[in-house]
Design an enzyme around this catalytic site. Sequence first.
Site, short mmCIF file in Angstrom:
data_model
loop_
_atom_site.label_atom_id
_atom_site.label_comp_id
_atom_site.label_asym_id
_atom_site.label_seq_id
_atom_site.Cartn_x
_atom_site.Cartn_y
_atom_site.Cartn_z
N GLY A 101 -4.43 -4.22 -4.36
CA GLY A 101 -5.42 -3.17 -4.61
C GLY A 101 -4.68 -1.88 -4.89
N HIS A 102 -4.53 -1.56 -6.15
CA HIS A 102 -3.79 -0.36 -6.52
C HIS A 102 -4.77 0.74 -6.90
CE1 HIS A 102 -0.26 -3.19 -7.75
NE2 HIS A 102 -0.45 -3.13 -6.45
N LYS B 202 2.16 2.16 -5.09
CA LYS B 202 2.83 1.66 -6.32
C LYS B 202 1.98 1.97 -7.55
CE LYS B 202 2.83 -2.45 -4.43
NZ LYS B 202 2.47 -2.11 -3.04
N GLN C 104 1.87 -6.29 -3.46
CA GLN C 104 2.29 -6.46 -2.06
C GLN C 104 3.67 -5.78 -1.89
OE1 GLN C 104 1.14 -9.74 -3.58
NE2 GLN C 104 -0.84 -8.89 -3.16
N ASP D 282 0.82 -1.23 0.00
CA ASP D 282 0.00 0.00 0.00
C ASP D 282 0.85 1.26 0.00
OD1 ASP D 282 -2.26 -1.71 0.34
OD2 ASP D 282 -1.78 -1.83 2.46
P1 GDP Z 1 -0.51 0.31 -3.81
O1 GDP Z 1 -1.21 -0.98 -3.59
O2 GDP Z 1 0.91 0.28 -3.40
O3 GDP Z 1 -0.73 0.85 -5.18
O4 GDP Z 1 -1.17 1.35 -2.82
P2 GDP Z 1 -2.73 1.60 -2.55
O5 GDP Z 1 -3.41 1.98 -3.79
O6 GDP Z 1 -3.31 0.50 -1.75
O7 GDP Z 1 -2.64 2.82 -1.54
C1 GDP Z 1 -2.08 4.00 -1.84
C2 GDP Z 1 -3.14 5.09 -1.67
O8 GDP Z 1 -2.47 6.30 -1.48
C3 GDP Z 1 -4.02 5.27 -2.87
O9 GDP Z 1 -5.32 5.63 -2.46
C4 GDP Z 1 -3.36 6.42 -3.62
O10 GDP Z 1 -4.26 7.18 -4.39
C5 GDP Z 1 -2.84 7.23 -2.49
N1 GDP Z 1 -1.62 7.99 -2.78
C6 GDP Z 1 -0.57 7.64 -3.54
N2 GDP Z 1 0.39 8.58 -3.48
C7 GDP Z 1 -0.08 9.54 -2.65
C8 GDP Z 1 0.45 10.76 -2.14
O11 GDP Z 1 1.56 11.16 -2.43
N3 GDP Z 1 -0.32 11.47 -1.26
C9 GDP Z 1 -1.55 11.05 -0.87
N4 GDP Z 1 -2.24 11.79 -0.01
N5 GDP Z 1 -2.10 9.90 -1.32
C10 GDP Z 1 -1.37 9.17 -2.18
#
Ligand code: GDP
Length: 431
Positions: free
Chosen positions: A39-40, A15, A220, A12
């Site tokens: 879940g991206h 990515k 992950q 999370d």
């Molecule tokens: P992933 O699985 O690594 O892609 O991460 P997730 O999607 O589960 O969680 C990342 C969350 O953080 C998502 O809702 C993104 O939109 C949000 N996000 C990503 N980069 C940033 C940031 O720089 N600032 C903020 N506030 N939210 C972010």
Amino acid sequence: MNIAVLGTQWGDEGKGKIVDMLTPHFSAVARYQGGHNAGHTVYVEGKKFVLHLVPSGILHPGVTCVIGNGVVVDPVALFKELDELAALGIDTSGKLLVSEKAHVILPYHRELDILSEARRGERKIGTTSRGIGPAYEDKVGRRGIRICDVLGDRDALAQEVRENVSARNRIIKDSTLDWRPVYEQLLQHGDRLRPWVGDASLFLARVMQRGGRIMFEGAQATLLDIDHGTYPFVTSSNATVGGICTGLGVPARAIHGVLGVAKAYTTRVGEGPLPTELEGELADRLRESGQEYGASTGRPRRCGWFDAVVVRYSVRINGLDALALTKLDVLDGLPEVRVCTGYVKADGGTLDELPADLRSLASATPVYETLPGWSLPTKGVTTFEALPPEAQRYVRRLEELTGVPCAIVSTGSDRAETIVRPDSAVANWVA
Ligand code: GDP
């Protein structure tokens, strides 16, 4: 130039956003492990897209997204995701290739997942209950069913399904599941899957021969890797860089750069130790301003300070060239920020590396360095120099402690809310 983008903490990290913003510079984006437990979340001009199985590159035209052999595929989940993308106006036709060697998540893998968690009781892993683990168990147990089996000889498939169902019936007490409906359903799924299925390794080799660039997308993260993570509270696949070769059939020399995505603090969903975990008001504040709720399950994430021991470990395991530091804006307004630089063991000794033994990790006390916070917002800032000086200092200190540069700093969830450092590795990769 092919690069990998993968998680350095417990997932999370954001990515999806980083892969999405880099995608225009690549011809293919390939997932190499995991399943629809990922879940991206990606925001484009205020529109929200949540991707589970389909690589985050799908939102761009002219890019082929690949689901590798190392991924486990639930056809129902894949069809649902493709239908949802279509409803949001994203054209996926001809843009997705699913490896014929990927294993299929069978309808009862989910049931086995829930059962196995219930049997573990207090020691449950905290899985997403999507059947991912049991599908990998069947793969390693050499009774799994691959997509090519679903599309191949029907009698052979019937035999394989019969054997798989009988193995399942032996695990679940008094169970007498009939293999025939499972087989019939697989045949139906096969018909819809067929146009997308192919030899992913061969496809990627041809992309490289033509001079195209590939981005390998991790799901992950390093601390959830089956071999290098906080076992047993891990996922069932290799989320680290090594998973790329086995999960896609590409040689190690095809990976030219590795970008690790790290949140400016730490979160973890599910069970297992989290040394810098915070409780109370500060944890709630990070959770709310960072919207730290699982994209797949909606579960609240546990929150803590940035752990440099963890990210340093990820740098070593994955050979990271650079970091993409995300969610810096979530720390806006805090009077001070802390970074864990090492641990003190229960016996008073110091620990600079992540211990393999979970009990040692769980009983380790973090050693913190405290830095001044910043009151001006970083949200939406697009150049490093425009960040408040204290935020710049924080980023620089993380670079010193982890030993790698923060080539990207993300200051908001939207594509545009990003700093790409002009003299960094990433700037060269996307030049
Ligand atoms: P992933 O699985 O690594 O892609 O991460 P997730 O999607 O589960 O969680 C990342 C969350 O953080 C998502 O809702 C993104 O939109 C949000 N996000 C990503 N980069 C940033 C940031 O720089 N600032 C903020 N506030 N939210 C972010």
